[in-house]
Design a protein around this motif. Structure first.
Motif, PDB file in Angstrom:
ATOM      1  N   ASP A  66       0.840  -1.601   0.278  1.00  0.00           N
ATOM      2  CA  ASP A  66      -0.031   0.395  -0.263  1.00  0.00           C
ATOM      3  C   ASP A  66       0.687   1.291   0.148  1.00  0.00           C
ATOM      4  O   ASP A  66       0.681   2.217  -0.400  1.00  0.00           O
ATOM      5  CB  ASP A  66      -0.841   0.180   1.827  1.00  0.00           C
ATOM      6  N   ARG A  67       1.659   0.899   0.825  1.00  0.00           N
ATOM      7  CA  ARG A  67       2.369   2.259   0.316  1.00  0.00           C
ATOM      8  C   ARG A  67       3.512   2.285  -0.775  1.00  0.00           C
ATOM      9  O   ARG A  67       3.551   3.424  -0.815  1.00  0.00           O
ATOM     10  CB  ARG A  67       4.041   1.821   1.559  1.00  0.00           C
ATOM     11  N   MET A  68       3.945   1.559  -1.532  1.00  0.00           N
ATOM     12  CA  MET A  68       4.432   1.681  -2.934  1.00  0.00           C
ATOM     13  C   MET A  68       3.071   1.857  -3.230  1.00  0.00           C
ATOM     14  O   MET A  68       3.353   3.271  -4.568  1.00  0.00           O
ATOM     15  CB  MET A  68       5.277   0.385  -2.816  1.00  0.00           C
ATOM     16  N   LYS A  69       1.926   1.419  -3.885  1.00  0.00           N
ATOM     17  CA  LYS A  69       1.214   2.271  -4.168  1.00  0.00           C
ATOM     18  C   LYS A  69       0.455   3.502  -4.477  1.00  0.00           C
ATOM     19  O   LYS A  69       0.610   3.944  -5.416  1.00  0.00           O
ATOM     20  CB  LYS A  69      -0.517   1.970  -3.869  1.00  0.00           C
ATOM     21  N   GLN A  70       0.857   3.750  -3.197  1.00  0.00           N
ATOM     22  CA  GLN A  70       0.684   5.378  -3.086  1.00  0.00           C
ATOM     23  C   GLN A  70       1.749   6.881  -3.443  1.00  0.00           C
ATOM     24  O   GLN A  70       1.612   7.791  -3.943  1.00  0.00           O
ATOM     25  CB  GLN A  70       0.826   6.083  -1.761  1.00  0.00           C
ATOM     26  N   GLU A  71       3.357   5.712  -3.606  1.00  0.00           N
ATOM     27  CA  GLU A  71       4.239   6.667  -3.683  1.00  0.00           C
ATOM     28  C   GLU A  71       4.089   6.723  -5.181  1.00  0.00           C
ATOM     29  O   GLU A  71       4.255   7.490  -5.714  1.00  0.00           O
ATOM     30  CB  GLU A  71       5.344   5.267  -3.583  1.00  0.00           C
ATOM     31  N   PHE A  72       3.839   5.411  -5.824  1.00  0.00           N
ATOM     32  CA  PHE A  72       3.956   5.300  -7.457  1.00  0.00           C
ATOM     33  C   PHE A  72       2.566   6.287  -8.112  1.00  0.00           C
ATOM     34  O   PHE A  72       2.516   7.195  -8.801  1.00  0.00           O
ATOM     35  CB  PHE A  72       3.002   3.929  -7.739  1.00  0.00           C
ATOM     36  N   GLY A  76       5.159  12.049 -10.078  1.00  0.00           N
ATOM     37  CA  GLY A  76       4.969  12.457 -11.818  1.00  0.00           C
ATOM     38  C   GLY A  76       6.182  11.360 -13.477  1.00  0.00           C
ATOM     39  O   GLY A  76       5.070  12.454 -14.136  1.00  0.00           O
ATOM     40  N   TYR A  77       6.803  10.636 -12.650  1.00  0.00           N
ATOM     41  CA  TYR A  77       7.600   9.820 -14.130  1.00  0.00           C
ATOM     42  C   TYR A  77       6.400   8.780 -14.348  1.00  0.00           C
ATOM     43  O   TYR A  77       7.164   8.494 -15.393  1.00  0.00           O
ATOM     44  CB  TYR A  77       8.408   9.725 -13.686  1.00  0.00           C
ATOM     45  N   LEU A  78       5.413   8.759 -13.869  1.00  0.00           N
ATOM     46  CA  LEU A  78       4.940   7.251 -14.342  1.00  0.00           C
ATOM     47  C   LEU A  78       2.843   7.355 -15.571  1.00  0.00           C
ATOM     48  O   LEU A  78       2.811   8.306 -14.868  1.00  0.00           O
ATOM     49  CB  LEU A  78       4.494   6.790 -13.341  1.00  0.00           C
ATOM     50  N   SER A  79       3.095   6.823 -16.414  1.00  0.00           N
ATOM     51  CA  SER A  79       1.881   6.912 -17.175  1.00  0.00           C
ATOM     52  C   SER A  79       0.731   6.311 -16.219  1.00  0.00           C
ATOM     53  O   SER A  79      -0.246   6.696 -16.308  1.00  0.00           O
ATOM     54  CB  SER A  79       2.499   7.042 -18.426  1.00  0.00           C
ATOM     55  N   SER A  80       1.663   5.033 -15.995  1.00  0.00           N
ATOM     56  CA  SER A  80       0.111   4.041 -15.361  1.00  0.00           C
ATOM     57  C   SER A  80       1.705   3.061 -14.318  1.00  0.00           C
ATOM     58  O   SER A  80       2.260   2.572 -14.852  1.00  0.00           O
ATOM     59  CB  SER A  80      -0.226   3.341 -16.133  1.00  0.00           C
ATOM     60  N   ARG A 116       5.259   1.856 -16.076  1.00  0.00           N
ATOM     61  CA  ARG A 116       5.092   2.248 -17.799  1.00  0.00           C
ATOM     62  C   ARG A 116       4.893   3.778 -17.573  1.00  0.00           C
ATOM     63  O   ARG A 116       4.302   4.683 -16.385  1.00  0.00           O
ATOM     64  CB  ARG A 116       3.405   1.799 -18.358  1.00  0.00           C
ATOM     65  N   LEU A 117       6.421   4.322 -17.793  1.00  0.00           N
ATOM     66  CA  LEU A 117       6.968   5.571 -17.375  1.00  0.00           C
ATOM     67  C   LEU A 117       6.631   6.800 -18.782  1.00  0.00           C
ATOM     68  O   LEU A 117       5.851   6.126 -19.601  1.00  0.00           O
ATOM     69  CB  LEU A 117       8.671   5.912 -17.731  1.00  0.00           C
ATOM     70  N   LYS A 118       6.159   8.503 -18.457  1.00  0.00           N
ATOM     71  CA  LYS A 118       5.745   8.517 -19.317  1.00  0.00           C
ATOM     72  C   LYS A 118       7.030   8.725 -20.349  1.00  0.00           C
ATOM     73  O   LYS A 118       8.300   8.674 -20.113  1.00  0.00           O
ATOM     74  CB  LYS A 118       5.903  10.116 -18.779  1.00  0.00           C
ATOM     75  N   PRO A 119       6.730   9.257 -21.583  1.00  0.00           N
ATOM     76  CA  PRO A 119       8.004   9.428 -23.181  1.00  0.00           C
ATOM     77  C   PRO A 119       9.253  10.153 -23.222  1.00  0.00           C
ATOM     78  O   PRO A 119      10.249   9.321 -23.019  1.00  0.00           O
ATOM     79  CB  PRO A 119       7.010   9.235 -23.902  1.00  0.00           C
ATOM     80  N   ALA A 120       8.779  10.668 -21.748  1.00  0.00           N
ATOM     81  CA  ALA A 120       9.966  11.762 -21.800  1.00  0.00           C
ATOM     82  C   ALA A 120      10.725  10.557 -20.663  1.00  0.00           C
ATOM     83  O   ALA A 120      11.943  11.785 -20.799  1.00  0.00           O
ATOM     84  CB  ALA A 120       9.590  13.478 -21.340  1.00  0.00           C
TER      85      ALA A 120
END
Length: 290
Positions: A66-72, A76-80, A116-120
Motif C-alpha cells: 500500500d505504501r508503494m501504491k501511494q508512492e507510485f 510524476g514520471y509514471l503514465s500508469s 510504465r513511464l511517460k515517454p520523456a
C-alpha cells in the motif's frame, strides 16, 4: 470583346496553373511532415510499451504494498502502474509450471509492480535514476529496467529524425524557390501595369496591395488543395496494415494541414511583396528583360 474574353480566360488559366503548382509543392512538404509525425508517434508508442518491473521482498507486507501504491500514485514520471500480488504471480506461473510449483509448500514469489513511464522519462539516464531510487526503499528487492532497449529506440528515432529533418529542410528550401519563381512569373506578366500605375502617381503600397492580396488568396487555395490531397493520402494509408501509420490521429493530420495553409500564405505573400518591389524599382527599358 472576344480579345478581352480570351485575355480573361488566359489570366484565369495562369492563376489556376500557379495554384496547382504551389499546391503540388506543398503536398511534398505535407507528406514529409506526416512522416515525421508518424515517426514521433511510433517512437512514443514503443516507449509506452516498455515497462519497469519493481519486485518487492518476499517478506513485504500488505502495508508495504500500500505504501508503494501511494508512492507510485504521486510519481510524476509514471503514465500508469499495475500491482500483481504474490498469489496472482503464483497463479500466472502455475499456468506454465504447474507440475513443479505444485510440489512447493509455500509461495516462492513476491508482489511486483509493472511501471510504465511517460515517454520523456524513457531514456537510460532517467530509468537508471528511477531504478536506483526505488531500490533504496527497504521493501524493494530489485528493479528490472529495459534501459538498453530504450537506448536503442532513442538512437533509431534520433537517426530517423535527423534524416527527415535534412530532407525536410532541403524540400522546404526548394519549395520556397519554386513558389517564389511561380509568383514572380505571375507578376512578370503584369509588369507594365505596375509601370503604368507608377506613371500616374500611385504609391508603392497602393500598387503592392492587390498583388499581395492575390498572393495570399493563392496561398490559401494552394494550401487547402494540398490539405485535401494530404488527407486523401492519409485516408488511403489507413487501409494499409501498418500499425504505426494506423496510429496517426486525425488531429495531427489537421495540424499538418493547417500548417500547409499558413506556409502557403506566408511564402506566397512574401514572394508577391518581393516580386512587386522588384518591378517597382525597374526602369521602363529594363521591363523587357526577365
Amino acid at each position: 470583346m472576344t480579345r478581352h474574353k480570351n485575355t480573361h480566360i488566359s489570366t484565369l488559366g495562369s492563376q489556376v496553373t500557379s495554384v496547382i503548382s504551389v499546391a503540388l509543392v506543398l503536398v511534398i512538404v505535407g507528406v514529409m511532415a506526416l512522416m515525421a509525425s508518424a515517426a514521433h508517434l511510433a517512437s512514443d508508442s514503443l516507449r509506452g510499451e516498455m515497462a519497469m518491473i519493481c519486485r518487492l521482498d518476499l517478506g513485504a507486507t500488505a502495508a508495504d504494498a500500500d505504501r508503494m501504491k501511494q508512492e507510485f500514485g504521486r510519481a510524476g514520471y509514471l503514465s500508469s502502474w499495475l500491482y500483481t500480488s504474490p498469489d496472482d504471480v503464483l497463479a500466472q506461473e502455475m499456468e506454465y509450471n504447474a507440475d513443479i510449483i505444485g510440489l512447493l509448500d509455500e509461495n516462492p514469489y513476491s508482489g511486483e509492480f509493472e511501471l510504465r513511464l511517460k515517454p520523456a522519462y524513457v531514456n537510460p539516464d532517467s530509468m537508471n535514476m528511477i531504478a536506483m531510487r526505488l531500490e533504496s526503499i527497504d521493501c524493494v528487492d530489485e528493479v528490472v529496467s529495459p534501459a538498453e532497449a530504450a537506448a536503442a529506440v532513442n538512437a533509431a528515432y534520433g537517426k530517423l529524425m535527423l534524416v527527415l529533418s535534412v530532407v525536410g529542410a532541403a524540400l522546404l528550401l526548394i519549395s520556397i524557390v519554386l513558389i517564389n519563381n511561380t509568383i514572380s512569373l505571375s507578376i512578370y506578366s503584369r509588369r507594365f501595369l505596375i509601370h503604368s500605375m507608377r506613371l500616374v502617381g500611385a504609391t508603392g503600397g497602393f500598387i503592392r496591395r492587390p498583388f499581395v492580396k492575390a498572393g495570399v488568396i493563392m496561398g490559401v487555395l494552394a494550401g487547402a488543395l494540398a490539405s485535401c490531397v494530404v488527407c486523401g493520402i492519409q485516408g488511403y494509408v489507413r487501409t494499409v496494415e501498418i500499425d504505426f501509420l494506423l496510429a496517426m490521429p486525425w488531429p495531427a493530420v489537421a495540424a499538418v494541414c493547417a500548417g500547409l495553409v499558413v506556409l502557403g500564405v506566408i511564402i506566397c505573400g512574401l514572394s508577391a511583396v518581393f516580386a512587386t518591389n522588384r518591378y517597382l524599382r525597374l526602369s521602363y527599358d529594363k521591363m523587357f528583360q526577365k
